[in-house]
Write an enzyme that holds these catalytic residues in place. Structure first.
Site, PDB file in Angstrom:
ATOM      1  N   SER A 301       0.598  -1.481   0.378  1.00 17.77           N
ATOM      2  CA  SER A 301       0.429   0.070  -0.245  1.00 17.77           C
ATOM      3  C   SER A 301       0.492   1.363  -0.091  1.00 17.77           C
ATOM      4  O   SER A 301       1.775   1.145   1.090  1.00 17.77           O
ATOM      5  CB  SER A 301      -0.677  -0.277   1.345  1.00 17.77           C
ATOM      6  OG  SER A 301      -1.448   1.282   1.214  1.00 17.77           O
ATOM      7  N   ASP A 302       0.551   2.422  -1.178  1.00 20.63           N
ATOM      8  CA  ASP A 302       1.010   3.400  -0.783  1.00 20.63           C
ATOM      9  C   ASP A 302       1.012   4.038   0.318  1.00 20.63           C
ATOM     10  O   ASP A 302      -0.401   3.950   0.543  1.00 20.63           O
ATOM     11  CB  ASP A 302       0.464   4.769  -2.178  1.00 20.63           C
ATOM     12  CG  ASP A 302       1.165   5.840  -1.898  1.00 20.63           C
ATOM     13  OD1 ASP A 302       2.653   5.420  -1.812  1.00 20.63           O
ATOM     14  OD2 ASP A 302       0.514   6.504  -2.551  1.00 20.63           O
TER      15      ASP A 302
END
Length: 790
Positions: A301-302
Site C-alpha cells: 500500500s502506498d
C-alpha cells in the site's frame, strides 16, 4: 561530456527553429508512443490456446468424417469461448494513453529570440521554457532563473511540495503551485522520469494464478485422457476393427476430454463478482484482478493518499516560554500567504484563529529558497514595527535564539515523522524563537481498521512510500503496522519478515518490490493513487487505485475505488474469494466429468466392442452438461477466511476419487442394461447418455458445498440449469430424437439409482475432506507459511 551536458551548455538562451528541428529529428517527439494490437490480431489470439486447440482438432475430425452439422456445433463453441475472452480483454493500453494525455498540451518556449507557445510534443532537449503558476511541467528541465513551488506528489509520493530555485531539477508532469521560473529542457518523451514510468507500465505483466490453473487443469486432463484414448484405440486396432469403426470411437473420446466451458466459466465468475462490486463502489478494469483477489496474500500500500489523507495539518505545537499556542499560530499566519495553494501555509491558516492576532501585517516576503524562510513586518498595538520569521527549524534557529529545550523538542518531533517549522519574533532583546509547529499528513480514519481486517483475512500489509524513514515509521505505527520500516535498498530477492514497509522508494523500487514478492510465490495486491504507483499497479496481480487517484493510476489498476476510503478493498477480497470458490467447484466438476466420460467410453467398449456414445450424443452432452454447468458461477458460496491457493494436483486427485465412484456407478448401470434388461445395441448409447446426465447432476450437488447437499441452499440459476439439463436428457431418452428411446420404467429407475449415488458420493466427500493426505487439499485455503502450490 555526454549529450545531455552538451545540450544544456549549448543553449543557455533557447534555440533557433533549425536547431530545434534537428534535435526533434534526433530525439523524437515529446510524447509517449505505444503500440496497440488491432482487434483482428487480438481475436486471432483467442483461438490459440490449449482448449481451443482441442476443439479445433475435433472440428477437423468431424469434417474428415463428413459430419458438417457436428463440426458446425463444435465450431460455434470455439467462437463462443473466444467472444467472451475478447470482450473482457485487459486495459494495458489505456494506462499508456492516459499517461500521454497527462503531458502538457502546450508550453511557453523561447525560440528565435522570442517567447512563443508551441505544442508540448514539439519541445526538444535544450529548449528554454517558462514555468508559471498552475502550469504542468512539459519535460524534465533544470531551472536557470526564478523560483517555483513544485508539487511532485503524484510522481514521487512526497506529500509536501518542493521549493525549486536556480539549478534545481524539475520533472515532467509536476505542477507549479507558486512562482515563476525559466528552465532548460534536459529530457523529453520516454527519456523523462515520467516517460520511464510509462515504459514500466507498458512492460509490466504477470501471468495470473487462474491462467496458470487453467493450463494445469487442461494439462492434467490431457495426460490422463490422452493415455486412455491411446489405450482404447490401440486395443480396438488389436481386435481387428477397421479405421472406419475406430474413428467414431476416437472422435467421441476426444470430444469427451475437452473442458469446453472452463475458460468461459472463469470469466463469468469474475464478471458476476465485478457486477456485485460495482454496486459497492468498486469498479474493476480487468477481470483478472478479481481472479487474484481471492488468492492475494500480500498487499503493498502506498502511504500518501492511500493510508494518509494527502493533506498537511498542524499536528501539535510547542510554544516557547512567554508564548501560547494561539499566539504562536497567529504569528505563523502573519508569515504565510493569505491565499493560494501552498499546503504549508494552508495548514497554518486553517489552524490559526483570527481573533488571536495582535499584530497588523504591513509587508510580506514569500518563502525564499536561499534563506529557507518567509518573513513578515507588522505593527503591534503600540505602533512598533516587528519582524516575524517562519521556516525550517534549522534555518530559523540560525537567525534567532532557540534555546536547548527547543532543539531537543525539534529532534523529538522530527523523529516522530513530523515536518517541523519554527516561528521567530523580533524583540527589543533580539530575535527569539516563539515556538515550534509540527506538521503531518494524518492517516485516513479508516486506515487502521482496514489494516486490522486485512490481517484477520490473512493478508500481510506492506507500506511503500517515498517519504523519509522517520515519517514512514510514524504512519506505520498509527495505522497498526508492526515492525520496522526498511530502506528501499532492502528490496531484494527476499523481503525481511519483520518489515512493516519501505521508505525512500522510487517507482522502479515499487515495481521491483512487487516482482520480488511474486517470485517468492506470493499473490500481490498494490494500493496507490499517483503516477509513481502506475508500474507497480500494473505489475501486481491486483492493482487497486483509490478514489483520489490520478487517471494514470486508475488506468493501470485492475480495481478502482469510487468511494472515499479503502473499505472497497475488503469487499473485493470477499467477492474474489467467492469467485475463486465457484471456479474451484467448476474445475473439480470438469475434472470429474471428463475423467468419467472418457473412462466410461473405454469401459463401454470393453463390454460391447463398440463406441458406447455416438458423436452427436457426445456433442449434446457437451452443450447441455458443460454450458449449463456454468450456472455454478452464480451459486451461493461462503468465502474462506484466509487467502485461497490453487492446488491443481490435489484437485485432480480428488477428481479422480469422485470420478472413480461415478464411473463404478455408470459401469454398473450399463452392465444391468446389457446383461439384465437385455437392451438392444441401438438403445445402449441412450442409456449411457442419460446415466452421465443424472450422475453429473448428483456429483455437482455433492461437491458444491463444504456441508451435506441437503443442508445448503443452491442458487436459483443452478437449480434452473439442473432442471433444464435433466429435462433435456429425459426428452432425448424418451422421444428417441437422437437415438433409440428408453422406456419410462428404465428412466425412472435410473433417476432413483442416481439419488442413491448422491448419498454414496456424500459419504466419499466426508472421507476426502478428512483424509490425512493431500487428497483433501483442494478444499483448503492458504495458511501462514504455506508454500506456493506446484
Amino acid at each position: 561530456m555526454g549529450i545531455r551536458e552538451r545540450i544544456e551548455v549549448a543553449s543557455p538562451t533557447g534555440l533557433t527553429t533549425p536547431e530545434a528541428q534537428e534535435r526533434l529529428r534526433r530525439c523524437g517527439l515529446n510524447e509517449i508512443a505505444h503500440e496497440e494490437a488491432g482487434l483482428a490480431r487480438r481475436a486471432i489470439g483467442k483461438f490459440w490456446a490449449p482448449v481451443p486447440w482441442l476443439l479445433e482438432v475435433a472440428v477437423l475430425l468431424e469434417l474428415s468424417l463428413g459430419k458438417t452439422l457436428e463440426a458446425g456445433i463444435i465450431a460455434l463453441l470455439v467462437v463462443f469461448n473466444a467472444a467472451i475472452a475478447l470482450v473482457q480483454e485487459g486495459r494495458a493500453q489505456a494506462a499508456l494513453a492516459t499517461l500521454g494525455k497527462r503531458l502538457a498540451l502546450s508550453a511557453s518556449v523561447h525560440r528565435d529570440g522570442v517567447w512563443q507557445r508551441i505544442p508540448a510534443k514539439e519541445i526538444v532537449p535544450g529548449d528554454l521554457i517558462r514555468l508559471s503558476l498552475g502550469a504542468v511541467v512539459p519535460a524534465d528541465a533544470r531551472l536557470t532563473a526564478g523560483e517555483v513551488l513544485i508539487d511532485q506528489s503524484m510522481l514521487t509520493g512526497e506529500s509536501a511540495p518542493v521549493e525549486a530555485g536556480l539549478g534545481a531539477a524539475v520533472c515532467s508532469g509536476a505542477m507549479v503551485r507558486r512562482g515563476e521560473a525559466e528552465a532548460i529542457v534536459t529530457a523529453t518523451g520516454t527519456r523523462t522520469r515520467f516517460g520511464r514510468t510509462a515504459e514500466l507500465v507498458r512492460t509490466a505483466h504477470v501471468a495470473g494464478t487462474q491462467q496458470k490453473a487453467v493450463l494445469r487443469v487442461v494439462r492434467n486432463l490431457a495426460v490422463f485422457n490422452g493415455l486412455t484414448i491411446i489405450g482404447v484405440s490401440g486395443w480396438a486396432w488389436s481386435l481387428g476393427l477397421s479405421l472406419g469403426d475406430i474413428e467414431p470411437l476416437v472422435l467421441t473420446s476426444v470430444l469427451a476430454s475437452i473442458p469446453v466451458a472452463l475458460p468461459a466459466t472463469f470469466t463469468m465468475a469474475a464478471a458476476l463478482a465485478a457486477h456485485t462490486l460495482t454496486r459497492l463502489g468498486v469498479l474493476p478494469t480487468r477481470l483478472s484482478a478479481l481472479d487474484e483477489a481471492g488468492t492475494m496474500d500480500v498487499l503493498c500500500s502506498d502511504k500518501t493518499g492511500t493510508l494518509t489523507r494527502n493533506e498537511l495539518r498542524v499536528a501539535m505545537t510547542r510554544p516557547a516560554p512567554g508564548f501560547d499556542e494561539a499566539g504562536l499560530l497567529a504569528l505563523a499566519a502573519l508569515a504565510s500567504t493569505e491565499t493560494g495553494s501552498d499546503p504549508v501555509d494552508a495548514a497554518i491558516r486553517s489552524a490559526a484563529r483570527p481573533a488571536a492576532q495582535p499584530l497588523h501585517r504591513i509587508a510580506f516576503k514569500p518563502f525564499d529558497p536561499e534563506t529557507k524562510r518567509a518573513e513578515a513586518r507588522a505593527l503591534d498595538t503600540d505602533g512598533h514595527e516587528r519582524r516575524v520569521m517562519k521556516g525550517a527549524f534549522a534555518a530559523i534557529a540560525g537567525a534567532a535564539d532557540a534555546g536547548a529545550a527547543l532543539h531537543r523538542e525539534a529532534r523529538m518531533l522530527e523523529a516522530r515523522g513530523h515536518r517541523v517549522l519554527a516561528v521567530a519574533l523580533d524583540t527589543p532583546l533580539g530575535a527569539r524563537v516563539a515556538g515550534l509547529i509540527a506538521l503531518s499528513d494524518p492517516p485516513r480514519t479508516d486506515a487502521a481498521t482496514l489494516v486490522g481486517r486485512l490481517k484477520e483475512s490473512g493478508v500481510r500489509v506492506l507500506m511503500v512510500t517515498g517519504d523519509a524513514p522517520g515519517t514512514a515509521q510514524a504512519v506505520a505505527r498509527a495505522v497498526g503496522l508492526t515492525g520496522r520500516v526498511c530502506e528501499a535498498g532492502a528490496i531484494g530477492a527476499r523481503i525481511p519478515g519483520d518489515c512493516a514497509g519501505f521508505a525512500g522508494v522510487l517507482p522502479e523500487d515499487k515495481f521491483n518490490l512487487v516482482r520480488s514478492l511474486q517470485k517468492s510465490g506470493h499473490t500481490v495486491g498494490m494500493c496507490g493513487d499517483g503516477v509513481n504507483d502506475a508500474p507497480a499497479l500494473r505489475q501486481a496481480h491486483m492493482g487497486i487505485a483509490v478514489s483520489s487517484a490520478t487517471d494514470v493510476a486508475k488506468a493501470a489498476a485492475g480495481l478502482v475505488l469510487t468511494e472515499p476510503g479503502l473499505g472497497g478493498v475488503i469487499a473485493a477480497i470477499e467477492e474474489g474469494r467467492k469467485a475463486f470458490r465457484r471456479v474451484q467447484i467448476y474445475a473439480l466438476n470438469s475434472i470429474i466429468k471428463k475423467v468419467v466420460t472418457v473412462s466410461f467410453i473405454a469401459v463401454g467398449f470393453a463390454m460391447t466392442r463398440q463406441a458406447i456414445l455416438t458423436p452427436l450424443l457426445m456433442i449434446v452432452l457437451l452443450v447441455v452438461g458443460d454450458l449449463l454447468a456454468m450456472a455454478i458461477a452464480t451459486d451461493r458460496v461462503t468465502p474462506s477466511r484466509t487467502p485461497n491457493v490453487w492446488r491443481v494436483n490435489a484437485l485432480t486427485r480428488a477428481g479422480l476419487a469422485f470420478g472413480t465412484a461415478q464411473l463404478a456407478f455408470a459401469s454398473a448401470v450399463l452392465a444391468v442394461g446389457i446383461f439384465s434388461l437385455h437392451l438392444p445395441a441401438d438403445a445402449r448409447p441412450t442409456l449411457a447418455f442419460l446415466t452421465l446426465v443424472f450422475g453429473n447432476q448428483a456429483t455437482i450437488y455433492v461437491i458444491r458445498a463444504r456441508r451435506a447437499p441437503w443442508k445448503t441452499r443452491p442458487g436459483r440459476w443452478l437449480v434452473a440449469a439442473s432442471l433444464a439439463d435433466v429435462a433435456i436428457g429425459v426428452a432425448v431418452a424418451a422421444t428417441g430424437w437422437l437415438a433409440m428411446p428408453l422406456s419410462w420404467a428404465v428412466i425412472s429407475g435410473l433417476l432413483a439409482a442416481s439419488l442413491v449415488l448422491l448419498f454414496a458420493l456424500e459419504g466419499l466427500r466426508r472421507i476426502v475432506r478428512h483424509a490425512p493426505t493431500s487428497l483433501s487439499a483442494y478444499n483448503r485455503t492458504r495458511r501462514e507459511g504455506d508454500a506456493p502450490s506446484p
